[in-house]
Design an enzyme around this catalytic site. Sequence first.
Site, mmCIF file in Angstrom:
data_model
loop_
_atom_site.group_PDB
_atom_site.id
_atom_site.type_symbol
_atom_site.label_atom_id
_atom_site.label_comp_id
_atom_site.label_asym_id
_atom_site.label_seq_id
_atom_site.Cartn_x
_atom_site.Cartn_y
_atom_site.Cartn_z
ATOM 1 N N GLY A 101 -29.772 -0.760 23.719
ATOM 2 C CA GLY A 101 -31.124 -1.242 23.511
ATOM 3 C C GLY A 101 -31.363 -2.482 24.341
ATOM 4 O O GLY A 101 -30.431 -3.069 24.894
ATOM 5 N N GLN B 200 -35.137 -10.477 26.442
ATOM 6 C CA GLN B 200 -33.927 -10.406 27.262
ATOM 7 C C GLN B 200 -34.240 -10.252 28.746
ATOM 8 O O GLN B 200 -33.365 -10.450 29.577
ATOM 9 C CB GLN B 200 -33.042 -9.246 26.816
ATOM 10 C CG GLN B 200 -32.417 -9.466 25.455
ATOM 11 C CD GLN B 200 -31.522 -8.311 25.096
ATOM 12 O OE1 GLN B 200 -31.994 -7.314 24.560
ATOM 13 N NE2 GLN B 200 -30.244 -8.437 25.402
ATOM 14 N N CYS C 170 -23.837 -7.602 23.287
ATOM 15 C CA CYS C 170 -25.211 -7.860 23.723
ATOM 16 C C CYS C 170 -25.241 -8.029 25.228
ATOM 17 O O CYS C 170 -24.365 -8.680 25.802
ATOM 18 C CB CYS C 170 -25.725 -9.128 23.034
ATOM 19 S SG CYS C 170 -27.430 -9.540 23.426
ATOM 20 N N LEU C 171 -26.252 -7.442 25.842
ATOM 21 C CA LEU C 171 -26.399 -7.577 27.293
ATOM 22 C C LEU C 171 -26.619 -9.036 27.706
ATOM 23 O O LEU C 171 -26.327 -9.400 28.834
ATOM 24 C CB LEU C 171 -27.566 -6.703 27.785
ATOM 25 C CG LEU C 171 -27.406 -5.203 27.556
ATOM 26 C CD1 LEU C 171 -28.676 -4.465 27.982
ATOM 27 C CD2 LEU C 171 -26.185 -4.659 28.279
ATOM 28 N N HIS D 110 -30.562 -5.382 15.546
ATOM 29 C CA HIS D 110 -30.114 -6.255 16.641
ATOM 30 C C HIS D 110 -31.290 -6.599 17.562
ATOM 31 O O HIS D 110 -31.519 -7.771 17.887
ATOM 32 C CB HIS D 110 -28.995 -5.546 17.415
ATOM 33 C CG HIS D 110 -28.486 -6.310 18.590
ATOM 34 N ND1 HIS D 110 -27.243 -6.908 18.601
ATOM 35 C CD2 HIS D 110 -29.029 -6.555 19.806
ATOM 36 C CE1 HIS D 110 -27.063 -7.499 19.771
ATOM 37 N NE2 HIS D 110 -28.137 -7.296 20.518
ATOM 38 N N GLU D 111 -32.034 -5.568 17.963
ATOM 39 C CA GLU D 111 -33.156 -5.792 18.884
ATOM 40 C C GLU D 111 -34.291 -6.540 18.180
ATOM 41 O O GLU D 111 -34.935 -7.415 18.783
ATOM 42 C CB GLU D 111 -33.655 -4.466 19.468
ATOM 43 C CG GLU D 111 -32.609 -3.705 20.270
ATOM 44 C CD GLU D 111 -31.921 -4.497 21.378
ATOM 45 O OE1 GLU D 111 -32.525 -5.456 21.924
ATOM 46 O OE2 GLU D 111 -30.771 -4.182 21.698
ATOM 47 N N HIS E 7 -33.778 -10.160 18.317
ATOM 48 C CA HIS E 7 -34.173 -10.784 19.593
ATOM 49 C C HIS E 7 -35.641 -11.213 19.566
ATOM 50 O O HIS E 7 -35.999 -12.245 20.143
ATOM 51 C CB HIS E 7 -33.938 -9.830 20.773
ATOM 52 C CG HIS E 7 -32.538 -9.826 21.268
ATOM 53 N ND1 HIS E 7 -31.900 -10.946 21.759
ATOM 54 C CD2 HIS E 7 -31.636 -8.820 21.370
ATOM 55 C CE1 HIS E 7 -30.673 -10.638 22.132
ATOM 56 N NE2 HIS E 7 -30.481 -9.352 21.897
#
Length: 177
Positions: free
Chosen positions: A48, A53, A101-102, A143-144, A147
């Site tokens: 995701g 991000q 996480c990216l 998680h997203e 953000h």
Amino acid sequence: MSKLLQIAQLGHPILRQRASEVADWLCPEIQCLVEDMLLTVADANGAGIAAPQVYVSKRIFIVASNPSYRYPNAPKMDPTLIINPEITWKSDEINNDWEGCLSIPGVRGLVPRHKSIRIAYTTQHGDHVEHEYSGFISRVFQHEFDHLEGVVFLDQLDSTKNIVMEKEWLKRIAGKQ
């Protein structure tokens, strides 16, 4: 034409801001952002990605679950675009599982999350959707969603002892440790 976007890294202030609502999801800028995010999450092999991000403080994220070396047991699903989400219900049951996480490359954490959630959101075409998710997909949504609230997975840990480097985590899932 879609382009790869740079991914903000931990420490950049945008990752700690609450993202703003999307007023016009049909505007060309948002539609272009969505296409770029789809390309970027696929290129990064992520489960995701959220607009903050990629340096855009808007309440948009994409869930794109697929089995990969990072998530070998992830279910396969078509990328799903989420605009202006709300979590309308959370199960009482909490599961601990590993996340990465990216925006925090090379790090994994054992994160407690609600096993199931119900979410309401707008699609890319302006449709209102309500859906319930559980397991891995529920985890990715939470998680997203974090953000969009200016929260990263490290903030959700019960203990800093639940942080490992991805190299060590990959050994664990391969059964070499």
